[in-house]
Design a protein around this motif. Structure first.
Motif, PDB file in Angstrom:
ATOM      1  N   LEU A 296      -1.451  13.498  -1.829  1.00 18.47           N
ATOM      2  CA  LEU A 296      -1.503  12.092  -1.436  1.00 18.47           C
ATOM      3  C   LEU A 296      -2.341  11.389  -2.491  1.00 18.47           C
ATOM      4  CD1 LEU A 296      -2.214  12.293   2.429  1.00 18.47           C
ATOM      5  CD2 LEU A 296      -0.080  11.653   1.316  1.00 18.47           C
ATOM      6  N   ASP A 297      -2.002  10.145  -2.793  1.00 16.37           N
ATOM      7  CA  ASP A 297      -2.768   9.382  -3.788  1.00 16.37           C
ATOM      8  C   ASP A 297      -4.226   9.229  -3.352  1.00 16.37           C
ATOM      9  OD1 ASP A 297      -0.387   8.945  -5.105  1.00 16.37           O
ATOM     10  OD2 ASP A 297      -0.057   7.003  -4.138  1.00 16.37           O
TER      11      ASP A 297
ATOM     12  N   ARG B 278       3.888   9.074  -6.267  1.00 10.97           N
ATOM     13  CA  ARG B 278       3.724   7.674  -5.854  1.00 10.97           C
ATOM     14  C   ARG B 278       5.025   7.051  -5.369  1.00 10.97           C
ATOM     15  NH1 ARG B 278      -1.168   5.718  -7.341  1.00 10.97           N
ATOM     16  NH2 ARG B 278      -0.503   3.562  -7.268  1.00 10.97           N
ATOM     17  N   GLN B 279       5.828   7.864  -4.715  1.00 12.90           N
ATOM     18  CA  GLN B 279       7.177   7.409  -4.373  1.00 12.90           C
ATOM     19  C   GLN B 279       7.202   6.186  -3.470  1.00 12.90           C
ATOM     20  OE1 GLN B 279       9.906  10.451  -3.311  1.00 12.90           O
ATOM     21  NE2 GLN B 279      11.399   9.045  -2.427  1.00 12.90           N
ATOM     22  N   VAL B 280       6.390   6.197  -2.414  1.00 16.57           N
ATOM     23  CA  VAL B 280       6.436   5.086  -1.449  1.00 16.57           C
ATOM     24  C   VAL B 280       5.973   3.798  -2.132  1.00 16.57           C
ATOM     25  CG1 VAL B 280       5.507   4.219   0.723  1.00 16.57           C
ATOM     26  CG2 VAL B 280       6.100   6.637   0.501  1.00 16.57           C
ATOM     27  N   ARG B 281       4.901   3.908  -2.889  1.00 18.04           N
ATOM     28  CA  ARG B 281       4.390   2.719  -3.582  1.00 18.04           C
ATOM     29  C   ARG B 281       5.447   2.181  -4.555  1.00 18.04           C
ATOM     30  NH1 ARG B 281      -1.355   2.517  -2.642  1.00 18.04           N
ATOM     31  NH2 ARG B 281      -1.979   4.508  -1.770  1.00 18.04           N
TER      32      ARG B 281
ATOM     33  N   LEU C 142      -1.858   2.408   2.485  1.00 15.01           N
ATOM     34  CA  LEU C 142      -0.844   3.408   2.814  1.00 15.01           C
ATOM     35  C   LEU C 142      -1.451   4.582   3.572  1.00 15.01           C
ATOM     36  CD1 LEU C 142       2.170   4.100   2.408  1.00 15.01           C
ATOM     37  CD2 LEU C 142       1.535   5.273   0.294  1.00 15.01           C
TER      38      LEU C 142
ATOM     39  N   THR D  23      -4.467   6.826  -0.588  1.00 15.30           N
ATOM     40  CA  THR D  23      -3.653   7.063   0.609  1.00 15.30           C
ATOM     41  C   THR D  23      -4.426   7.940   1.587  1.00 15.30           C
ATOM     42  OG1 THR D  23      -1.638   6.984  -0.742  1.00 15.30           O
ATOM     43  CG2 THR D  23      -1.431   7.966   1.448  1.00 15.30           C
TER      44      THR D  23
ATOM     45  N   TYR E 282       5.441   7.400   6.625  1.00 13.37           N
ATOM     46  CA  TYR E 282       4.328   6.604   6.097  1.00 13.37           C
ATOM     47  C   TYR E 282       4.273   5.255   6.791  1.00 13.37           C
ATOM     48  CZ  TYR E 282       4.347  10.027   2.376  1.00 13.37           C
ATOM     49  OH  TYR E 282       4.289  11.205   1.674  1.00 13.37           O
TER      50      TYR E 282
HETATM   51  N1  URA Z   1       3.943   8.012  -1.705  1.00 12.67           N
HETATM   52  C1  URA Z   1       2.998   7.312  -2.366  1.00 12.67           C
HETATM   53  O1  URA Z   1       3.293   6.336  -3.034  1.00 12.67           O
HETATM   54  N2  URA Z   1       1.726   7.712  -2.259  1.00 12.67           N
HETATM   55  C2  URA Z   1       1.337   8.771  -1.529  1.00 12.67           C
HETATM   56  O2  URA Z   1       0.159   9.094  -1.478  1.00 12.67           O
HETATM   57  C3  URA Z   1       2.341   9.487  -0.845  1.00 12.67           C
HETATM   58  C4  URA Z   1       3.629   9.081  -0.955  1.00 12.67           C
END
Ligand code: URA
Length: 249
Positions: free
Chosen positions: A102-103, A189-192, A205, A106, A133
């Motif tokens: 996790l970042d 950093r997929q979700v971001r 996040l 996060t 998330y």
């Molecule tokens: N995606 C993100 O951008 N950050 C995370 O820590 C986990 C998934």
């Protein structure tokens, strides 16, 4: 499956370098047979002897941690910043490490273990473990814009797999929204990056769920042991998911 030299080093009798030497010198036996090949992989069931003495294998341990934000998902940091394993120091003897990452900013569910095979199974891209998330984002996205995330979105490293998206709330005054996003990939950093790509950068996040696990009952920085049943369920999930989803994405 883990490399023989790593398992020997983990048992605490010597360093990984020295373990490699012992292997090439023919001083290591696996299940009674001398093994000189450095790439040899072993499982928890294999009997390993070094100089005729069976090594003590470290017990496998599994934890669920509520990672706070502002901590690095690593076992050490060359700049001396706080890392997730700091929370386990003086409590857990085994050499544990995080499953995936996790970042720094996060928070949320993080699994920690010393079982490399288990970690690899869960992290392998072909095993599709759902991660949910909760993102606080800038602006209030239109339904159509969120649909792009559901369909998959083009990032630098390719198109994302279809995601599940739920609009939880919007604050018109502050111009922010809270969105729940479930993905099974684990790119950096997929979700971001996904929210950035639709023009709504992430402000905060949290990983709310990892498969069926959440942080209920824990405060940031706290952890608990996974039950043997939970470990088994996770393993099952990792192993059975690919065939279940075959042909759908
Ligand atoms: N995606 C993100 O951008 N950050 C995370 O820590 C986990 C998934």
């Amino acid at each position: 499956m883990e490399r023989l030299q790593k398992v020997i080093a983990q048992s605490g009798i010597t360093s990984r370098r020295k373990a490699e030497e012992l292997i090439t010198e023919g001083k290591v036996k696996v299940n009674g047979t001398v093994v000189r090949e450095l790439g040899t992989k072993v499982t928890g069931k294999d009997r390993i002897e070094v100089n005729g003495v069976q090594i003590e294998r470290e017990q496998s341990v599994y934890f669920l941690m509520y990672k706070p934000s502002g901590v690095i998902t690593a076992v050490s940091d060359d700049k001396g910043r706080q890392v997730v394993t700091d929370y386990f120091q003086d409590i857990v003897e085994e050499r544990i490490f995080p499953v995936g990452r996790l970042d720094y900013d996060t928070s949320g569910v993080l699994i920690m273990t010393n079982d490399g095979t288990f970690a690899n199974e869960l992290m392998h891209p072909k095993y599709k473990v759902d991660k949910t998330y909760i993102a606080k984002i800038k602006g209030i996205p239109e339904r159509e814009v969120l649909k792009k995330l559901e369909r998959g979105i083009m990032l630098d490293d390719g198109k994302t797999a279809p995601a599940r998206v739920k609009f939880l709330s919007g604050d018109k005054k502050k111009q922010t929204a809270i969105i729940e996003l479930t993905i099974h990939e684990g790119r950096n950093r997929q979700v971001r990056r996904m929210f950035e790509a639709i023009g709504h950068p992430v402000l905060k996040l949290k990983r709310e769920r990892y498969a069926f696990l959440d942080v209920k009952g824990l405060n940031p920085g706290e952890f608990r042991e996974l039950t043997p049943h939970e470990v088994k369920q996770l393993r099952n999930q990792a192993v059975t998911q690919p065939s279940k989803k075959r042909g759908h994405n």
